[in-house]
Design a protein around this motif. Structure first.
Motif, PDB file in Angstrom:
ATOM      1  N   THR A 218       0.837  -1.202   0.000  1.00 41.33           N
ATOM      2  CA  THR A 218       0.000   0.000   0.000  1.00 41.33           C
ATOM      3  C   THR A 218       0.870   1.249   0.000  1.00 41.33           C
ATOM      4  O   THR A 218       2.049   1.205   0.358  1.00 41.33           O
ATOM      5  CB  THR A 218      -0.901   0.066   1.263  1.00 41.33           C
ATOM      6  N   GLU A 220       0.434   3.675   1.980  1.00 40.39           N
ATOM      7  CA  GLU A 220       0.711   3.985   3.385  1.00 40.39           C
ATOM      8  C   GLU A 220       1.971   3.272   3.873  1.00 40.39           C
ATOM      9  O   GLU A 220       2.802   3.847   4.582  1.00 40.39           O
ATOM     10  CB  GLU A 220      -0.483   3.597   4.260  1.00 40.39           C
ATOM     11  N   LEU A 254      -0.918  11.937   4.894  1.00 39.41           N
ATOM     12  CA  LEU A 254      -1.166  11.042   3.768  1.00 39.41           C
ATOM     13  C   LEU A 254      -2.601  11.051   3.255  1.00 39.41           C
ATOM     14  O   LEU A 254      -2.851  11.028   2.051  1.00 39.41           O
ATOM     15  CB  LEU A 254      -0.769   9.613   4.179  1.00 39.41           C
ATOM     16  N   ASP A 255      -3.552  11.113   4.165  1.00 41.93           N
ATOM     17  CA  ASP A 255      -4.956  10.992   3.758  1.00 41.93           C
ATOM     18  C   ASP A 255      -5.556  12.308   3.297  1.00 41.93           C
ATOM     19  O   ASP A 255      -6.731  12.360   2.933  1.00 41.93           O
ATOM     20  CB  ASP A 255      -5.783  10.390   4.906  1.00 41.93           C
ATOM     21  N   ARG A 469       0.663  11.574  -1.182  1.00 43.48           N
ATOM     22  CA  ARG A 469      -0.735  11.990  -1.019  1.00 43.48           C
ATOM     23  C   ARG A 469      -1.505  11.802  -2.320  1.00 43.48           C
ATOM     24  O   ARG A 469      -2.656  11.348  -2.320  1.00 43.48           O
ATOM     25  CB  ARG A 469      -0.804  13.460  -0.580  1.00 43.48           C
ATOM     26  N   ARG A 472      -2.106   8.200  -2.807  1.00 44.89           N
ATOM     27  CA  ARG A 472      -3.114   7.750  -1.844  1.00 44.89           C
ATOM     28  C   ARG A 472      -4.534   8.138  -2.291  1.00 44.89           C
ATOM     29  O   ARG A 472      -5.492   7.396  -2.059  1.00 44.89           O
ATOM     30  CB  ARG A 472      -2.790   8.366  -0.468  1.00 44.89           C
ATOM     31  N   GLU A 475      -5.522   5.335  -4.484  1.00 47.39           N
ATOM     32  CA  GLU A 475      -5.630   4.072  -3.772  1.00 47.39           C
ATOM     33  C   GLU A 475      -6.943   3.987  -2.972  1.00 47.39           C
ATOM     34  O   GLU A 475      -7.587   2.950  -2.895  1.00 47.39           O
ATOM     35  CB  GLU A 475      -4.429   3.933  -2.831  1.00 47.39           C
ATOM     36  N   LYS A 476      -7.342   5.138  -2.402  1.00 52.70           N
ATOM     37  CA  LYS A 476      -8.559   5.172  -1.599  1.00 52.70           C
ATOM     38  C   LYS A 476      -9.816   4.888  -2.416  1.00 52.70           C
ATOM     39  O   LYS A 476     -10.813   4.409  -1.891  1.00 52.70           O
ATOM     40  CB  LYS A 476      -8.724   6.559  -0.963  1.00 52.70           C
TER      41      LYS A 476
END
Lengths: 487, 509
Positions: A218, A220, A254-255, A469, A472, A475-476
C-alpha cells in the motif's frame, strides 16, 4: 491471516500486543516455505536470527519499552544492500560468498526501527536488468503468473511482497528497478529523490542514478518505510543535508487529498504503450479528474532520448564501479589464474554474467579517450535537457502521470536474447532517474490475462510527501491493491 | 641524419648549446612531485595515517574499496593542498572536482584512483629556487592537485605477492612543474626548496626516505647544430629515494641521452618516451618501459563526491594560515641580520630553527653569535635527539642571554657552547650555570698581567720568536696566548689577554 495485513496494520497490532512479532515472523516463514519453491524470491533467509530478533522485540513490548516505527514487522531486503550478517551477493557469482563487515545505512535504519529482516531477495546481477533473469544465482517467477518474469532488477523484492512472503521490502532503482517490478507484480514501489536516502552500503551500479526505496502493498506502507530510511548520512556525500531538505512526516498528511491537483500528461509518451496499459492509465486519470484534478498536456521533447543517455551514463559508471571485483581482495578468484593479469581476466570472465559484461564493455567504450566527448559528455548534455523537461513540467503541473512500463509482465525467456527489447521495458522510468526526481508505481488495473498494470506518478525533487498523497488519493478510490495473486 | 652524426663526431666542439655550459647540449627537466600530506586521517575515510605499522592494520571498508562503501572528502587535506598551492603562487579556481582515474593494479583496491583531471584545485604558479652561483631562478608550476595514494605490493614474503593497503588513501598532493630546470643542481635545488616549503607550512614531513616526497623527473636534451635544435626523446626517471639520487640521475641521463643521440640520432617523437628506474647501487638509470604505453585512464567525474567550491571566505581563511616562507626569510636574515647566505640557509632549513633564531634576535641577541650557537651546537643536539630545536630544554631567551654574555666578555665562545649544550639537555639559567661550571671569564687586568708576566718568564724561546719576528712569530704569539689562558684555568678573557700580551711583547722589541 496475519500475512494479509499491511505492514502498518501489523505494526499496530504487534505494538499494541494483539499479536506477537514471533507469530507474525513464523506466519511469514510458513508462507515462504509454501511458496518459495515456486517463486524463488529469496537468495538467503535468516530464519533463526529473525525469530530470535522477533522474540526480543516482543519482550521489549511486553516490558512496555518504546519500540520503533516498524516494530516486529517482517521485511525483506534486496541482496545488493550490505548486511553484516549473511552474504551480500548482488545476484552475482563473483560475490556469491561475499560477507560484508558492515550494514548499509538503510539496514541500520530498519534495525533501529525494530524491523525483522527475513531474508535477502533476488535481483538481476548487480541490478542490471528488467526481469531478474540476469541473476547469476537463481530464477524468480512472477506470483501473478509463474510463467512470467517479476520484472527487475528488484524482482525478488516485488515478488516476495506481492506473494505475501514479507510484509514489505526494500529495493533499489537505477532506471526503474523498483517501479517496473512493482508494476509487473501489482504492488507499490517508490524511487525517492536522488539524495533523499543514503546510498552507503548499497552496492553501486550507476552511482549518479541509484536510489533505495520501498516496495510495499500500500501507499501507506511506502510512506512508513520511507520515513524510516530517509535522511542525511555523512557517509554519503550525495545524500542531501537535513537543513536543505528536511524530512517531513510522510504518514501524517497522507490521507489529505491535494487540492486543485494539476496532473501533467504527455500524450505522445502514453501512445507507445500497449492498449490495455493505455486504457488503464486513462481510467486512472479519470479517477483523479472525478476528484477535481485538472489535466495539463505537457511536452517532454527530450524524453525519447532517455534510454540512449541512460545506457551511456549508467554503463560508464558501472564499468568503473565494478572494476573492484577483480579476484584480488575479496570475492571470486579463478582457480585457473597463473599470474596477476589472469587473476583479473579469468576471475571476471568466470564471475560476471553476460549482461554485466555487456554493460561493462559499453561503459568502458563510452569513457575511452577519443569517444568520451561523443558518448559520455553528449549523454550528460542530454541528461541536462531531460532534467530541464522535468523542471518545466513541474512549473505547470504538480505531478506527471504515465505508465510504468509499455507492457505487462512478459514471459520468462521472452526477451533474454534481445537486450534492446529488454531495455525498452524501462522507457518510462529511466528519465526519472536521469532527472533525479521521485517516482512511484501503484497498481491501476489488470490486462485481459489478469496481469497487473502500474500507474507511474512523478513529482518535483523532495516532494515525496505530495507524491504519496496523490498516490493515496487513487488508492482510496480503488481496490486494485487488495487483489491478491492466486497461488 | 647520418651526415649530422659524422659531423658531430668529427667536431664535437661545434655543439655548444649555451654559454654557461661547456657541454654541447642543454638539459631540459620538468618534475612531477608527489607529496604526502600530514593530515591525521586519510583522504576519503577516517583511518589514521601511520607509517611502519603492521600490514593492513590501518584500513577500513572505505579504503579497502569494499562494495557499497563511499568516499567522504577530508577537508583538512584540501586546505593543506590549497595552502601549499598558495605558497607556490598558484591560481586557486573557485570550483574544483574529483575524477576517477582507471587502471588495474593489485595495490589499487577500487582499480580506480580518485584524483583530479581537468579542473585541478590549483594551476599556473611558480617557485623561486636558490642557485649555487648565487641568486634565484623562477621555475613555473603547471598545476598542483590532490589525489589518494595507492597501497603497496610486497614481493618478499614467499613465492607469491601480497598487498599492504595501509598507505592506500593517503592524501597525495601532485605538483607538476614546467620543464624549466637546466641542470642537476637546479633540480636538486627545487626539490630541497619544496621540501623546506612544505615543512615550513607544516603540511608534510617531507621525508624522501619515508616516501613522503617522491620526485619523478622528465629529462631530455636540446642539442644545437647549425642553427637547428635536435631534441632527444624524453625519459621519465623513477625510484629516486634521495636528493643525491635525484641529482645524479639527471647527470647520468644527460650523458646517456647524449651518447645515445650520437649513436642513433633518435629525436623526440610522439610515443617514444621511455621510463627508466634509478639503480642506487650502481648509480645508473635502467630501462623499465621501452615505449610509453598508450594509457587510457578513462577519466570521468566521480559521481560519489560533490564538487568543491572554494569561496573567497574559505580561501582567505586558508591564506591566513600562511607563514613567512623559507626563501623570503633567508633573504631577510641576510639583509636585516647581516648573516651569510650559507648561515641563513642553514637556519631556514627548518621552521622551528628559523623561528627560534628570530625569537632570540628579537630578545636582543647578536645575530651572528646566536646563529653560531644555534647552528653549531643547537642543530647537532636536535639532530642527535631526533627533534626540532624548539623541543630541547633551551629557550630563545637562554640563547639571547648566552649571546649577550659572550658579547659582554663574561664568558668565552667556547664556554657558551658548553653552556648551550648543558642547558639544552638539563635546562637551567645561563648565568647561574656559568657560575656553577666556573665558566665566568676574568677581565681583571691586574690578575691577567701577572699571568702574562709569568708566561713570558717561562717561555723564553717563544718570546724570542715574537720579539725577533722570526717565521714562527705568529705561531709563537698564539702559543703564548694559550699558555696564559691555560694558566687562568680557561677563565681569562682572551680579548684582554691578547691586549696585555701585545703591550708587553711590543715593549720588548
Amino acid at each position: 491471516m496475519m500475512d494479509s495485513l499491511t505492514a502498518r496494520e501489523l505494526r499496530d497490532r504487534i505494538a499494541g500486543g494483539e499479536v506477537t512479532s514471533a507469530e507474525a515472523t513464523e506466519a511469514y516463514f510458513r508462507r515462504i516455505d509454501k511458496l518459495e519453491p515456486t517463486i524463488g524470491a529469496y537468495l538467503s533467509l535468516f530464519r533463526e536470527a529473525a525469530l530470535e530478533r522477533a522474540g526480543q522485540i516482543d519482550r521489549k513490548i511486553a516490558r512496555g519499552e518504546p519500540v520503533g516505527a516498524l516494530a516486529g514487522v517482517p521485511v525483506a531486503i534486496k541482496d545488493n544492500l550490505c548486511t553484516a550478517f549473511g552474504a551480500t551477493t548482488c545476484g552475482s557469482k563473483i560475490l556469491e560468498h561475499f560477507q560484508a563487515p558492515y550494514h548499509a545505512h538503510v539496514v541500520e535504519k530498519l534495525l533501529a526501527a525494530d524491523a525483522v529482516i527475513l531474508g535477502k531477495t533476488n535481483l538481476d546481477e548487480f541490478a542490471m536488468g528488467s526481469s531478474t533473469e540476469n541473476s547469476g544465482l537463481q530464477q524468480t517467477r512472477n506470483p501473478r503468473d509463474v510463467g512470467r518474469v517479476p520484472g527487475g532488477s528488484s524482482g525478488g523484492s516485488a515478488a516476495a511482497t506481492a506473494a505475501r512472503m514479507c510484509a514489505a521490502a526494500l529495493g533499489s532503482d537505477t532506471g526503474g528497478s523498483i517501479r517496473q517490478p512493482a508494476g509487473f507484480c501489482g504492488v507499490v514501489g517508490l524511487k525517492p529523490t536522488y539524495g533523499r536516502v543514503s546510498r552507503y552500503g548499497l552496492v553501486a551500479y550507476g552511482s549518479s542514478l541509484d536510489q533505495i526505496g520501498p516496495v510495499t502493498r500500500t501507499v501507506e506502507d511506502t510512506a512508513l518505510l520511507l520515513q524510516v530510511i530517509a535522511g542525511a548520512d555523512e557517509r554519503d556525500s550525495t545524500s542531501v543535508p537535513e537543513k536543505m531538505a528536511p524530512v517531513p512526516d510522510y504518514t501524517a498528511s497522507l490521507d489529505r487529498p491535494v487540492e486543485g491537483l494539476r496532473i501533467g500528461v504527455v500524450p505522445h509518451l502514453n501512445a507507445g504503450a500497449d492498449a490495455a496499459v493505455q486504457q488503464a492509465v486513462d481510467a486512472a486519470l479519470a479517477v483523479y479528474t472525478a476528484q477535481g484534478a485538472r489535466l495539463v498536456e505537457l511536452e517532454m521533447p527530450h524524453f525519447d532520448y532517455a534510454i540512449s543517455a541512460y545506457y551511456v551514463i549508467a554503463t560508464a559508471e558501472a564499468s568503473s564501479n565494478l572494476a573492484r571485483y577483480d579476484g584480488v581482495h575479496y570475492g571470486y578468484r579463478s582457480p585457473e589464474a597463473q599470474d596477476y593479469v589472469e587473476v583479473y581476466s579469468k576471475s571476471r570472465d568466470e564471475g560476471f554474467g553476460a549482461e554485466v559484461k555487456r554493460r561493462i564493455m559499453l561503459g568502458t567504450y563510452a569513457l575511452s579517450s577519443g569517444y568520451y566527448d561523443a558518448y559520455y559528455l553528449k549523454a550528460l548534455k542530454v541528461r541536462n535537457l531531460i532534467r530541464g523537461d522535468f523542471t518545466r513540467a513541474f512549473e505547470q503541473a504538480d505531478c506527471l502521470m504515465l505508465p510504468v512500463s509499455p507492457t505487462t509482465a512478459f514471459r520468462m525467456g521472452e526477451k533474454t536474447d534481445d537486450p534492446l527489447q529488454m531495455y525498452l521495458a524501462d522507457v518510462y522510468t529511466i528519465g526519472v532517474n536521469l532527472a533525479g526526481v521521485p517516482g512511484i508505481s501503484i497498481p491501476c488495473g489488470f490486462d485481459e490475462t489478469n496481469l497487473p498494470i502500474g500507474l507511474q506518478i512523478v513529482s518535483a525533487p523532495f516532494t515525496e510527501e505530495t507524491l504519496l498523497r496523490i498516490a493515496r488519493m487513487y488508492e482510496k478510490q480503488t481496490d486494485w491493491h487488495r487483489k491478491e495473486p492466486t497461488l | 641524419m647520418k651526415g649530422l652524426l659524422n659531423d658531430i663526431c668529427a667536431n664535437p666542439g661545434k655543439f655548444v648549446a649555451n654559454k654557461m655550459s661547456t657541454k654541447p647540449y642543454k638539459i631540459i627537466v620538468g618534475l612531477e612531485i608527489h607529496v604526502h600530506l600530514a593530515t591525521r586521517t586519510k583522504m576519503f575515510c577516517g583511518c589514521e595515517l601511520a607509517y611502519g605499522e603492521a600490514a593492513n592494520t590501518r584500513t577500513c571498508p572505505v579504503c579497502l574499496g569494499m562494495p557499497g562503501t563511499l568516499p567522504v572528502m577530508n577537508k583538512t587535506a584540501v586546505e593543506y593542498a590549497i595552502l601549499t598551492a598558495l605558497a607556490l603562487n598558484c591560481e586557486i579556481p573557485s570550483f574544483t572536482k574529483w575524477d576517477r582515474k582507471s587502471y588495474y593494479y593489485p595495490d589499487l583496491p577500487k582499480n580506480y584512483q580518485i584524483s583530479q583531471y581537468d579542473l585541478p584545485l590549483s594551476r599556473a604558479g611558480s617557485i623561486e629556487i636558490p642557485l649555487e652561483e648565487g641568486g634565484t631562478k623562477r621555475i613555473r608550476i603547471t598545476r598542483a592537485h590532490l589525489e589518494e595514494d595507492a597501497g603497496k605490493n610486497v614481493h618478499t614474503l614467499g613465492p607469491f605477492s601480497a598487498v599492504d593497503l595501509n598507505r592506500a588513501g593517503t592524501p597525495l598532493l601532485e605538483i607538476v612543474t614546467e620543464p624549466d630546470m637546466n641542470s642537476p643542481g637546479e633540480v636538486r635545488a627545487l626539490a630541497q626548496e619544496l621540501q623546506r616549503i612544505v615543512r615550513f607550512l607544516g603540511v608534510s614531513e617531507g621525508d624522501m626516505q619515508k616516501g613522503h616526497m617522491r620526485f619523478e623527473p622528465n629529462v631530455n636534451l636540446h642539442i644545437e647544430h647549425g642553427g637547428q635544435v635536435f631534441k632527444t626523446p624524453i625519459t621519465e626517471v623513477k625510484n629516486l629515494n634521495s636528493f643525491r639520487a635525484l641529482e645524479r640521475s639527471i647527470a647520468y641521463e644527460a650523458a646517456r641521452q647524449y651518447e645515445e643521440f650520437l649513436e642513433t640520432g633518435q629525436t623526440l617523437q610522439m610515443g617514444n618516451k621511455k621510463t627508466f628506474g634509478w639503480d642506487d647501487v650502481h648509480e645508473m638509470t635502467v630501462l623499465q618501459r621501452e615505449k610509453e604505453e598508450a594509457h587510457d585512464y578513462r577519466y570521468f567525474p566521480d559521481p560519489d563526491l560533490v564538487p568543491v567550491e572554494v569561496g573567497p571566505e574559505w580561501l582567505e581563511e586558508i591564506r591566513g594560515r600562511m607563514c613567512e616562507l623559507p626563501l623570503a626569510m633567508q633573504n631577510r636574515l641576510v639583509s636585516a641580520c647581516g648573516l651569510s647566505e650559507y648561515d641563513a640557509g642553514v637556519l631556514t632549513g627548518e621552521r622551528a630553527t628559523a623561528e627560534f633564531f628570530d625569537a632570540a634576535v628579537k630578545l636582543g641577541a647578536d645575530p651572528k653569535r646566536a646563529c653560531n650557537l644555534l647552528t653549531q651546537v643547537g642543530l647537532k643536539l636536535a639532530n642527535e635527539a631526533g627533534t626540532p630545536v624548539d623541543q630541547l630544554k633551551i629557550t630563545p631567551d637562554h640563547l639571547a642571554k648566552l649571546a649577550g654574555m659572550i658579547e659582554a666578555g663574561t664568558i668565552s665562545a667556547t664556554a657558551a657552547n658548553t653552556l648551550f649544550e648543558r642547558i639544552a639537555k638539563n635546562g637551567g639559567d645561563p648565568e647561574a650555570s656559568a657560575k656553577e661550571m666556573n665558566l665566568i671569564q676574568s677581565s681583571d687586568s691586574g690578575e691577567i698581567e701577572a699571568l702574562v708576566d709569568a708566561v713570558i718568564a717561562e717561555q723564553a724561546q717563544a718570546v724570542q720568536d715574537v720579539v725577533q719576528e722570526t717565521k714562527k712569530a705568529k705561531k709563537a704569539r698564539g702559543f703564548l696566548m694559550g699558555q696564559v689562558i691555560q694558566k687562568s684555568g680557561g677563565q681569562a678573557n682572551p680579548k684582554i689577554v691578547a691586549q696585555i700580551l701585545s703591550q708587553k711583547l711590543d715593549a720588548m722589541k
